[in-house]
Design a protein around this motif. Structure first.
Motif, mmCIF file in Angstrom:
data_model
loop_
_atom_site.group_PDB
_atom_site.id
_atom_site.type_symbol
_atom_site.label_atom_id
_atom_site.label_comp_id
_atom_site.label_asym_id
_atom_site.label_seq_id
_atom_site.Cartn_x
_atom_site.Cartn_y
_atom_site.Cartn_z
ATOM 1 N N LEU A 54 -23.249 17.697 -6.452
ATOM 2 C CA LEU A 54 -24.160 18.830 -6.550
ATOM 3 C C LEU A 54 -24.711 19.271 -5.194
ATOM 4 C CD1 LEU A 54 -26.025 17.865 -9.834
ATOM 5 C CD2 LEU A 54 -24.241 19.592 -9.521
ATOM 6 N N GLU A 55 -24.828 18.344 -4.230
ATOM 7 C CA GLU A 55 -25.242 18.757 -2.890
ATOM 8 C C GLU A 55 -24.164 19.627 -2.247
ATOM 9 O OE1 GLU A 55 -25.292 15.707 -4.011
ATOM 10 O OE2 GLU A 55 -27.312 14.859 -3.803
ATOM 11 N N ASP A 56 -22.893 19.276 -2.480
ATOM 12 C CA ASP A 56 -21.797 20.111 -1.991
ATOM 13 C C ASP A 56 -21.868 21.492 -2.630
ATOM 14 O OD1 ASP A 56 -20.820 17.985 -0.495
ATOM 15 O OD2 ASP A 56 -19.387 17.364 -2.032
ATOM 16 N N PHE A 57 -22.142 21.531 -3.932
ATOM 17 C CA PHE A 57 -22.269 22.799 -4.648
ATOM 18 C C PHE A 57 -23.393 23.635 -4.065
ATOM 19 C CE2 PHE A 57 -23.680 24.877 -8.862
ATOM 20 C CZ PHE A 57 -22.931 26.019 -8.604
ATOM 21 N N ALA A 58 -24.524 23.008 -3.800
ATOM 22 C CA ALA A 58 -25.677 23.724 -3.267
ATOM 23 C C ALA A 58 -25.343 24.400 -1.942
ATOM 24 C CB ALA A 58 -26.856 22.758 -3.088
ATOM 25 N N VAL A 59 -24.723 23.669 -1.039
ATOM 26 C CA VAL A 59 -24.399 24.211 0.277
ATOM 27 C C VAL A 59 -23.277 25.241 0.169
ATOM 28 C CG1 VAL A 59 -23.479 23.654 2.556
ATOM 29 C CG2 VAL A 59 -25.208 22.182 1.510
ATOM 30 N N GLY A 60 -22.221 24.904 -0.566
ATOM 31 C CA GLY A 60 -21.093 25.818 -0.692
ATOM 32 C C GLY A 60 -21.467 27.115 -1.358
ATOM 33 N N PHE A 61 -22.236 27.066 -2.428
ATOM 34 C CA PHE A 61 -22.667 28.274 -3.125
ATOM 35 C C PHE A 61 -23.538 29.133 -2.210
ATOM 36 C CE2 PHE A 61 -25.659 30.678 -5.713
ATOM 37 C CZ PHE A 61 -24.853 31.252 -6.680
ATOM 38 N N SER A 62 -24.453 28.506 -1.505
ATOM 39 C CA SER A 62 -25.374 29.250 -0.647
ATOM 40 C C SER A 62 -24.641 29.984 0.460
ATOM 41 C CB SER A 62 -26.409 28.291 -0.038
ATOM 42 O OG SER A 62 -27.168 27.647 -1.050
ATOM 43 N N VAL A 63 -23.603 29.352 1.028
ATOM 44 C CA VAL A 63 -22.836 29.997 2.093
ATOM 45 C C VAL A 63 -21.862 31.013 1.515
ATOM 46 C CG1 VAL A 63 -21.126 29.622 3.925
ATOM 47 C CG2 VAL A 63 -23.077 28.074 3.692
ATOM 48 N N SER A 64 -21.130 30.640 0.473
ATOM 49 C CA SER A 64 -20.097 31.535 -0.066
ATOM 50 C C SER A 64 -20.683 32.771 -0.731
ATOM 51 C CB SER A 64 -19.200 30.781 -1.061
ATOM 52 O OG SER A 64 -19.858 30.573 -2.295
ATOM 53 N N GLU A 65 -21.932 32.706 -1.154
ATOM 54 C CA GLU A 65 -22.601 33.864 -1.737
ATOM 55 C C GLU A 65 -23.352 34.676 -0.685
ATOM 56 O OE1 GLU A 65 -22.848 35.194 -4.911
ATOM 57 O OE2 GLU A 65 -21.179 33.882 -5.455
ATOM 58 N N GLY A 66 -23.313 34.235 0.573
ATOM 59 C CA GLY A 66 -23.991 34.972 1.629
ATOM 60 C C GLY A 66 -25.501 34.857 1.584
ATOM 61 N N ILE A 67 -26.007 33.848 0.901
ATOM 62 C CA ILE A 67 -27.455 33.652 0.828
ATOM 63 C C ILE A 67 -27.984 33.127 2.156
ATOM 64 C CG2 ILE A 67 -29.264 32.292 -0.319
ATOM 65 C CD1 ILE A 67 -27.454 32.447 -2.851
ATOM 66 N N VAL A 68 -27.207 32.261 2.795
ATOM 67 C CA VAL A 68 -27.518 31.782 4.136
ATOM 68 C C VAL A 68 -26.293 31.975 5.007
ATOM 69 C CG1 VAL A 68 -29.224 30.099 3.337
ATOM 70 C CG2 VAL A 68 -26.824 29.411 3.593
ATOM 71 N N ALA A 69 -26.503 31.959 6.315
ATOM 72 C CA ALA A 69 -25.398 32.182 7.246
ATOM 73 C C ALA A 69 -24.652 30.899 7.582
ATOM 74 C CB ALA A 69 -25.926 32.819 8.532
ATOM 75 N N ALA A 70 -25.314 29.770 7.457
ATOM 76 C CA ALA A 70 -24.690 28.508 7.849
ATOM 77 C C ALA A 70 -25.201 27.381 6.962
ATOM 78 C CB ALA A 70 -24.996 28.186 9.312
ATOM 79 N N ALA A 71 -24.425 26.315 6.897
ATOM 80 C CA ALA A 71 -24.799 25.173 6.065
ATOM 81 C C ALA A 71 -26.118 24.567 6.495
ATOM 82 C CB ALA A 71 -23.688 24.123 6.114
ATOM 83 N N THR A 72 -26.424 24.640 7.778
ATOM 84 C CA THR A 72 -27.668 24.064 8.284
ATOM 85 C C THR A 72 -28.903 24.848 7.845
ATOM 86 O OG1 THR A 72 -27.295 25.287 10.347
ATOM 87 C CG2 THR A 72 -26.587 22.976 10.281
ATOM 88 N N ASP A 73 -28.690 26.033 7.250
ATOM 89 C CA ASP A 73 -29.815 26.852 6.788
ATOM 90 C C ASP A 73 -30.302 26.475 5.399
ATOM 91 O OD1 ASP A 73 -29.874 28.361 9.107
ATOM 92 O OD2 ASP A 73 -28.511 29.890 8.326
#
Length: 258
Positions: A54-73
């Motif tokens: 689920l942590e992978d999902f959280a980061v991947g979804f946030s980046v792939s949906e353009g919610i954040v610009a980078a995983a560190t965000d």
């Protein structure tokens, strides 16, 4: 993280019917649960997913949906098991959170549909990011799909989940499985980004639809290869992104569409 997350595998009694009659047996089924995605305490979407990575999902979804610009965000604050499902709490920069107010998601998303929950056409069909086109020689594509197939542990047990793999710039393959093909893509992207690797190619065990290509482009991926066909919209989007798109990648061959 909550220690009481739902299981990824559930054993149930069943009966197999064939020409010789009925045969009691136990079947292993894939777990599926509602996962609520919350940013800075505010609900954004609910997706049906396998309750793993689920942590992978959280980061991947946030980046792939353009919610954040980078995983560190994005930071995963809590993963909490509730009676109705799982609450995935994330923290993002305030500017990114403010931008969510203009997005057309509401709380509805099936595991197999990446556009469920969008409430306007503009929110559903978004401009695509330009990426650096990647190529993968034919003699490398088949072995990578073989490695992806070998890593599908949950599907081997249940026969009910999709898989996605992200090939990074160092040749590493990040494989994730899920009942939802778009969720599997998000998890694979997140797995790659969370270790600081550069995602280069995306392999999927499904068709290549619009959302798969869009998510790949948003993550900076220059090649998508699928074991089934792409859609016409996915091909058009791949051309707009400058991405290589291959379908029917199986049995040592593939068809290049973009």
């Amino acid at each position: 993280m909550s220690a009481a997350l739902p299981p990824c595998r559930v054993v149930v009694p069943a009966r197999r019917l064939d020409a010789d009659g009925q045969h009691p047996r136990e079947e292993v089924l894939a777990g599926e649960t509602a996962v609520a995605l919350l940013y800075n305490g505010a609900a954004f979407a609910v997706m049906m997913a396998t309750p793993a990575d689920l942590e992978d999902f959280a980061v991947g979804f946030s980046v792939s949906e353009g919610i954040v610009a980078a995983a560190t965000d994005v930071a995963v604050v809590d993963v909490m098991a509730l009676e109705a499902g799982i609450s995935l709490q994330m923290r993002i920069p305030q500017a990114a959170h403010d931008a969510l107010a203009g997005r057309g998601r509401n709380l509805a998303g099936r595991g197999g549909c990446g556009l469920c929950g969008t409430d306007t056409l503009e929110a559903a069909i978004r401009p695509v990011r330009r990426v650096a086109r990647r190529s993968l020689p034919d003699d490398r594509l088949a072995p990578q799909f073989a490695a992806l197939h070998a890593a599908q542990v949950l599907n081997a047990e249940t026969g009910a989940v999709h898989a996605a793999a992200v090939l990074d710039g160092d040749g590493g393959l990040h494989v994730r499985e899920d009942v939802g093909r778009h969720v599997a893509v998000d998890k694979a992207i997140g797995a790659c980004l969370r270790v600081g690797a550069e995602p280069c190619a995306l392999l999927v065990t499904s068709r290549a639809g619009y959302e798969v290509v869009h998510k790949a482009a948003q993550a900076g991926i220059g090649l998508v290869a699928a074991i089934s066909a792409p859609t016409a919209l996915a091909v058009r989007l791949a051309h707009e992104a400058g991405m290589a798109l291959a379908g029917f990648a199986r049995d040592g061959r593939c068809t290049l569409y973009a």
